[in-house]
Design an enzyme around this catalytic site. Structure first.
Site, PDB file in Angstrom:
ATOM      1  CE  LYS A   5      -2.601   0.081   3.451  1.00  0.00           C
ATOM      2  NZ  LYS A   5      -3.595  -0.073   4.509  1.00  0.00           N
ATOM      3  CG  ASP A  17      -6.908   2.609   2.366  1.00  0.00           C
ATOM      4  OD1 ASP A  17      -8.082   2.283   2.116  1.00  0.00           O
ATOM      5  OD2 ASP A  17      -6.505   3.774   2.264  1.00  0.00           O
TER       6      ASP A  17
END
Length: 214
Positions: free
Chosen positions: A118, A136
């Site tokens: 991420k 996320d």
DNA sequence: AACTCGGGGCA
DNA sequence: TGCCCAGAGTT
């Protein structure tokens, strides 16, 4: 127009400022800020980095910051202490392995302590303009509810989103979905009655909370 | 896949 | 008090 296009159009109109709210002046500063942003809103990250970057703006400066001092910055915002040592190690490895530069490569970024898929994608998209979608918890939840994806796996959801979202919108879509997830499509008690996407969302009826509920 | 890390902020 | 928060690493 496809459902995905309609959703993106509404999100763009609802959240007109998709730029990252993390203040930074270089890829290195964005990297540090992004590592800090886990489990912490950007607003609180910026409170830390405002002071941190003023005194230690570059990797060469920050690597000289003793770990206990760095921990003091972290602790003031209630973040995981492991972030401090991860940032310290990342500074050292950037210097040892990348001449002090932030690599514009996903695998190289993910090899750094405290940097996962991420964080790496956020750096690629926002520091190097390399199209990438960071999935996320917000993006994962919102995408699943909207029917844009159907997976508990962030990696799999990332693949699906990359297929259905135009590449030029990847960086913006990340922020749109996150803003939407925080403000409307919350994990608990989502505000479906105020959601601009309700008519397009297959989950809205099931998620609509009872108005009588306290 | 499940678990841990961790403390400030807010209801 | 209890619950939440723009994840990553280890087992």
């Amino acid at each position: 127009m496809s459902k995905t296009r309609k959703i993106l159009r509404i999100l763009a109109k609802t959240y007109p400022e998709p730029e990252t709210a993390l203040t930074h002046e270089s890829p290195f500063q964005l990297l540090v800020a992004t590592i800090l942003s886990a489990q912490c809103t950007d607003q609180r990250v910026n409170i830390i980095t405002e002071k941190l970057f003023a005194d230690y703006p570059t990797v060469w400066k920050m690597v000289t910051l003793p770990l206990p001092e760095l921990e003091k910055y972290i602790r003031s915002a209630g973040l995981w202490q492991t972030k401090a040592s991860n940032i310290k190690k990342t500074c050292q490895r950037l210097i040892e392995e990348h001449n002090g530069e932030v690599p514009a490569d996903q695998r190289a970024l993910m090899a750094l302590p405290g940097v996962g898929r991420k964080t790496a994608n956020v750096i690629l998209a926002n520091a190097f303009q390399i199209p990438a979608i960071a999935v996320d918890t917000h993006v994962l939840r919102v995408a699943n509810r909207l029917g844009l994806a159907n997976s508990k796996s962030p990696d799999h959801t990332e693949e699906q989103l990359m297929k259905i979202i135009p590449k030029k919108d990847w960086a913006d879509a990340h922020h749109w979905l996150i803003f939407h997830g925080r403000k409307i499509c919350k994990a608990r008690k989502p505000l479906c009655h105020a959601c601009p996407l309700r008519d397009l969302c297959p989950s809205s009826t099931a998620l609509e909370t009872d108005p009588q509920e306290e």
